[in-house]
Design a protein around this motif. Structure first.
Motif, PDB file in Angstrom:
ATOM      1  N   LYS A   1      -3.213  -1.352  11.669  1.00  0.00           N
ATOM      2  CA  LYS A   1      -1.938  -0.631  11.660  1.00  0.00           C
ATOM      3  C   LYS A   1      -1.730   0.168  12.944  1.00  0.00           C
ATOM      4  CE  LYS A   1      -1.768  -0.148   6.622  1.00  0.00           C
ATOM      5  NZ  LYS A   1      -1.726   0.805   5.492  1.00  0.00           N
TER       6      LYS A   1
ATOM      7  N   SER B   1       4.576   3.815  10.094  1.00  0.00           N
ATOM      8  CA  SER B   1       3.344   3.024  10.072  1.00  0.00           C
ATOM      9  C   SER B   1       3.716   1.555   9.916  1.00  0.00           C
ATOM     10  CB  SER B   1       2.443   3.458   8.915  1.00  0.00           C
ATOM     11  OG  SER B   1       1.314   2.619   8.811  1.00  0.00           O
TER      12      SER B   1
ATOM     13  N   GLU C   1       2.076  -2.623  10.067  1.00  0.00           N
ATOM     14  CA  GLU C   1       1.055  -3.648  10.256  1.00  0.00           C
ATOM     15  C   GLU C   1       1.481  -4.524  11.426  1.00  0.00           C
ATOM     16  OE1 GLU C   1      -2.468  -5.534   9.453  1.00  0.00           O
ATOM     17  OE2 GLU C   1      -1.667  -4.053   8.046  1.00  0.00           O
TER      18      GLU C   1
END
Length: 518
Positions: free
Chosen positions: A381, A397, A399
């Motif tokens: 992340k 946040s 990925e």
């Protein structure tokens, strides 16, 4: 077959480094080797690798015996296949074939007179281009890739690459070119080897570094080992005292190198574990921040011997970073997933942030947007934080689909651009624009951008006489003891006192080499 499959599945980016706009040459020089010169370099490299391998085997066995070759087997055919596989893997030249000028390469199907105009344009580096130096490990090959990134055009491509002799672990850019009268465009590479290679980024098709810091022991030539004794994990060039670079190693030491002479100016050995990361202060030439696996961050005042302060953190230190907006503060990331903010004037960290579920492998502050922090973790992340008020809050946040993230760096010219490297073999490198994310826009779009004193301005003429006393309050850790013998004090002025003869000689050799190959 299993080993071959394992090698082919290896593809990751362990380290990255931005290069400011306007630094690179518009048209890089090209090395043009004759067939004889190329064959000589290949043979010489193979010989050196055999020597290194023999010495390492001898050290591991605890004897000084030299491998014995059967006299009846003059060319060592019995071991030929084994040695060839091993050497080709290390060199990445397993399929390299040299075709004489009177014999055509069967894989070349284009007429030599046909030029692609678009490729010619790609060879040119314009003043609005940033370069990104990328350490890339693919299979058995270790490569330094030089990317060109242009924000206005939205372009990102590999301009050229260099074959590295060892697995890269860290990269540092520097402009100090020993023996030259003007700044250069150089890249120092720390690797699994204890020797630091420094490459000229403005030379395409370069097969050898411009110079090296340190050397391996060679029993045949009766030369002793010099420099680090193990892998080099961290590098930091001192932009305020431009002929100094620091290196941290798994051998639990930090070495301060005088780039002009190629010699060690000082050794810092206050560490109980390997040194992972380090960074010179952006404005004070004598102040060095170091992080190690003994769960301590240390700040050294290099004007005095063994003068440092320690701060304990929650895990092994992965990365350290000075806050260029607040010169007394620095950030520390750890393998426990935490990020700490430390004030040099305090005994304990100001705050601790549980940033990731795994180790925090990268921390980056925006070059111009105060309070904007990005962190990268082995959990894959990328996170954006606001730390302006001293109470960090998560903004976004995401990925990244790069596998475990291994490195992160913010662009020095563009406040919301950063690059990332990971371990996903199908997709392991990317450049991200944080302003493409609405939450980041909403938090930072209206924040006033600030341009801290540029490192070039802070460095002045590169002399050690100009320190941060002219810009900020001194970060000295203690008062210099005038009664202490001067011979035992490590001072930045001592770096200036080194003889320049060796550096000048190396510079002349480098110029001669360029002239020969171009």
């Amino acid at each position: 077959m299993d080993n071959e499959n394992a090698s082919s599945s290896v593809n990751f980016i362990p380290c990255v480094k931005w290069v400011r706009k306007g630094v690179a040459k518009e048209i890089p020089e090209k090395v043009q080797l004759t067939e004889e010169e190329l064959q000589e370099i290949i043979n010489q490299t193979k010989t050196e690798l055999r020597t290194v391998e023999a010495d390492e085997d001898s050290e591991n066995k605890g004897t000084d015996e030299i491998p014995v070759i059967d006299a009846s087997d003059e060319y060592n055919f019995d071991q030929y296949d084994e040695e060839k596989i091993k050497l080709d893997a290390m060199l990445g030249i397993g399929n390299l074939t040299i075709y004489p000028s009177n014999r055509a390469d069967p894989y070349v199907t284009l007429d030599g007179n046909e030029d692609d105009d678009s490729e010619k344009e790609d060879d040119v580096i314009n003043p609005k281009d940033n370069l990104i130096l990328v350490g890339h490990v693919e299979g058995d090959a270790s490569i330094l890739e030089v990317y060109v990134y242009n924000e206005e055009e939205g372009s990102l491509y590999v301009h050229h690459d260099l074959l590295l002799p060892a697995f890269p672990l860290c990269i540092e850019w520097l402009s100090h070119d020993p023996g030259e009268g003007k700044p250069g465009n150089l890249c120092a590479v720390g690797s699994m080897s204890p020797v630091i290679d420094v490459w000229d980024v403005d030379i395409v098709n370069c097969l050898e570094p411009v110079f090296r810091l340190g050397r391996r022991a060679n029993k045949r030539k009766e030369t002793a080992k010099y420099g680090h004794r193990d892998a080099v994990l961290g590098l930091s060039w001192n932009a305020n005292v431009t002929h100094v670079m620091a290196s941290g190693s798994a051998d639990r030491t930090v070495l301060l190198w005088d780039l002009n002479s190629g010699q060690i100016a000082a050794t810092l050995s206050a560490f109980q574990e390997k040194v992972q990361t380090l960074q010179w202060h952006p404005f004070e030439g004598q102040t060095l921040l170091v992080g190690s696996c003994d769960k301590l961050a240390r700040v050294f005042d290099c004007r005095m011997e063994d003068s440092h302060r320690d701060w304990s953190v929650s895990g092994e230190v992965e990365h350290v970073l000075w806050n260029h907006f607040s010169p007394f503060h620095f950030l520390v990331s750890t393998n426990s997933g935490s990020v700490h903010c430390v004030d040099c004037r305090s005994d304990a960290p100001l705050w601790e942030l549980n940033a990731h579920s795994k180790e925090v492998t990268g921390v980056a502050l925006s070059s111009q947007c105060p309070g904007m922090l990005m962190t990268a973790g082995a959990d894959g992340k990328l996170k954006t934080w606001d730390i302006l008020d001293g109470k960090p809050s998560l903004v976004y946040s995401q990925e990244q689909k790069l596998g475990a993230l291994l490195c992160l760096e913010a662009c020095p010219d563009l406040p919301f651009i950063a690059c990332l490297g990971g371990e996903n073999k199908n997709h392991n490198f990317t450049v991200v624009d944080a302003m493409d994310i609405f939450a980041v826009q909403n938090r930072f779009a209206d924040r006033k951008l600030v341009c801290p004193v540029k490192l070039e301005e802070a460095a002045g003429d590169g002399s050690s006489e100009e320190t941060a006393d002219d810009m900020i309050e001194s970060l000295s850790l203690e008062t210099t003891d005038e009664n202490q013998p001067s011979s035992s004090r490590v001072t930045m002025k001592s770096f200036q006192s080194h003889s320049l003869k060796k550096g000048d000689a190396r510079g002349k050799k480098k110029r001669a080499t360029k002239k020969k190959y171009i």
